[in-house]
Design a protein around this motif. Sequence first.
Motif, short mmCIF file in Angstrom:
data_model
loop_
_atom_site.label_atom_id
_atom_site.label_comp_id
_atom_site.label_asym_id
_atom_site.label_seq_id
_atom_site.Cartn_x
_atom_site.Cartn_y
_atom_site.Cartn_z
N VAL A 133 -2.35 10.62 -16.52
CA VAL A 133 -1.11 11.34 -15.91
C VAL A 133 -0.68 10.84 -14.66
O VAL A 133 0.27 11.34 -13.89
CB VAL A 133 -0.90 12.80 -16.21
N GLU A 134 -1.45 9.94 -14.11
CA GLU A 134 -1.22 9.44 -12.72
C GLU A 134 -1.28 10.69 -11.70
O GLU A 134 -0.43 10.72 -10.63
CB GLU A 134 0.09 8.74 -12.35
N LEU A 139 -7.44 12.93 -9.48
CA LEU A 139 -8.34 12.10 -9.56
C LEU A 139 -9.25 11.68 -8.69
O LEU A 139 -10.47 11.57 -8.70
CB LEU A 139 -7.58 10.73 -9.85
N ARG A 140 -9.01 11.92 -7.44
CA ARG A 140 -9.68 11.52 -6.27
C ARG A 140 -10.86 12.71 -5.99
O ARG A 140 -11.75 12.61 -5.69
CB ARG A 140 -8.89 11.55 -4.76
N GLY A 184 -6.58 -1.06 -10.46
CA GLY A 184 -6.05 -0.03 -10.93
C GLY A 184 -6.76 1.34 -11.10
O GLY A 184 -7.93 1.26 -10.92
N TRP A 185 -5.77 2.26 -11.24
CA TRP A 185 -6.80 3.93 -11.24
C TRP A 185 -7.61 3.71 -12.62
O TRP A 185 -8.70 4.38 -12.76
CB TRP A 185 -5.67 4.88 -11.44
N MET A 186 -7.06 3.11 -13.79
CA MET A 186 -7.86 3.34 -14.99
C MET A 186 -9.29 2.65 -14.74
O MET A 186 -10.16 3.06 -15.39
CB MET A 186 -6.99 2.90 -16.11
N ALA A 187 -9.13 1.44 -14.11
CA ALA A 187 -10.32 0.75 -13.90
C ALA A 187 -11.17 1.39 -12.90
O ALA A 187 -12.20 1.17 -13.23
CB ALA A 187 -9.99 -0.57 -12.98
N LYS A 232 0.40 -1.18 -12.33
CA LYS A 232 0.29 0.18 -11.86
C LYS A 232 -0.35 -0.25 -10.57
O LYS A 232 -0.16 0.56 -9.53
CB LYS A 232 -0.44 0.75 -12.72
N ALA A 233 -1.37 -1.07 -10.27
CA ALA A 233 -2.23 -1.24 -9.04
C ALA A 233 -1.04 -1.77 -8.00
O ALA A 233 -1.03 -1.34 -6.85
CB ALA A 233 -3.17 -2.02 -9.17
#
Length: 241
Positions: A133-134, A139-140, A184-187, A232-233
């Motif tokens: 959901v970005e 996430l951090r 990227g965030w998912m990575a 996305k990155a």
Amino acid sequence: MRIPDPTPAYARLGEGELLSDKAYRLIRAAIVDGSQPPGSRLVESDIARRMGVSQAPIREAVKRLALEGLVTSFPRRGSYVTEIMKGEAATAREIRASVERAAAQFIADSSPTERQLPELREIVAQMQEFAEVEDIGRLRGADLAFHRTLTERSGSAVLTRVWSVLEPIIVSQRVIGDPGFHGGWMAVVKDHGKLVELLEHGDPEEAVTAVYEHAMGRRDLAGPPTADESSKAGESSEAGE
């Protein structure tokens, strides 16, 4: 400081939670997600107004953050989010990587039963939800919790104590949750999942090395990003992430 309005569920008072605890939680979250960046001033009257409370709980929260090293207060000048010099940040990263490597060694050397890391798997699952959901701020926060938990699971009181001293510097420099070397965030999420997999079932030496390289920002365990992740990155980079 960004205080969401209307107040979301996570910003409401928890059962038995004091106003100063809520203030601490929200201000700390703002520091972690970068909306309250290093060097920025914490204006207690403004934060109190945004939260709809008196300045007393805000003052207590700021004092608590100062004790942790996340905030620096100056007489007659006010309180600011701690800003670490570039050279000190590099030193902190090296120390942090050494601490996590030692923690990983303790875990890798333990028996198979003791090596199970359910808390880390749960955190990775949370990270995936936030990445989907970005929600980069949370996430951090989960990323930080992953590394703190990794150190705690070593069972070493010394390593846990050293981590607690380093954490404010890590938060200040935003070296947690930085997608710059991943793509990227998912990575980022996949990278952490791979660390858990190596710690639980991989070669101990490889696992310890992977944790160290990850902490130093030198290794992408998740492999090349997908086209969607790369896109996305790029968007995150353009947005200044």
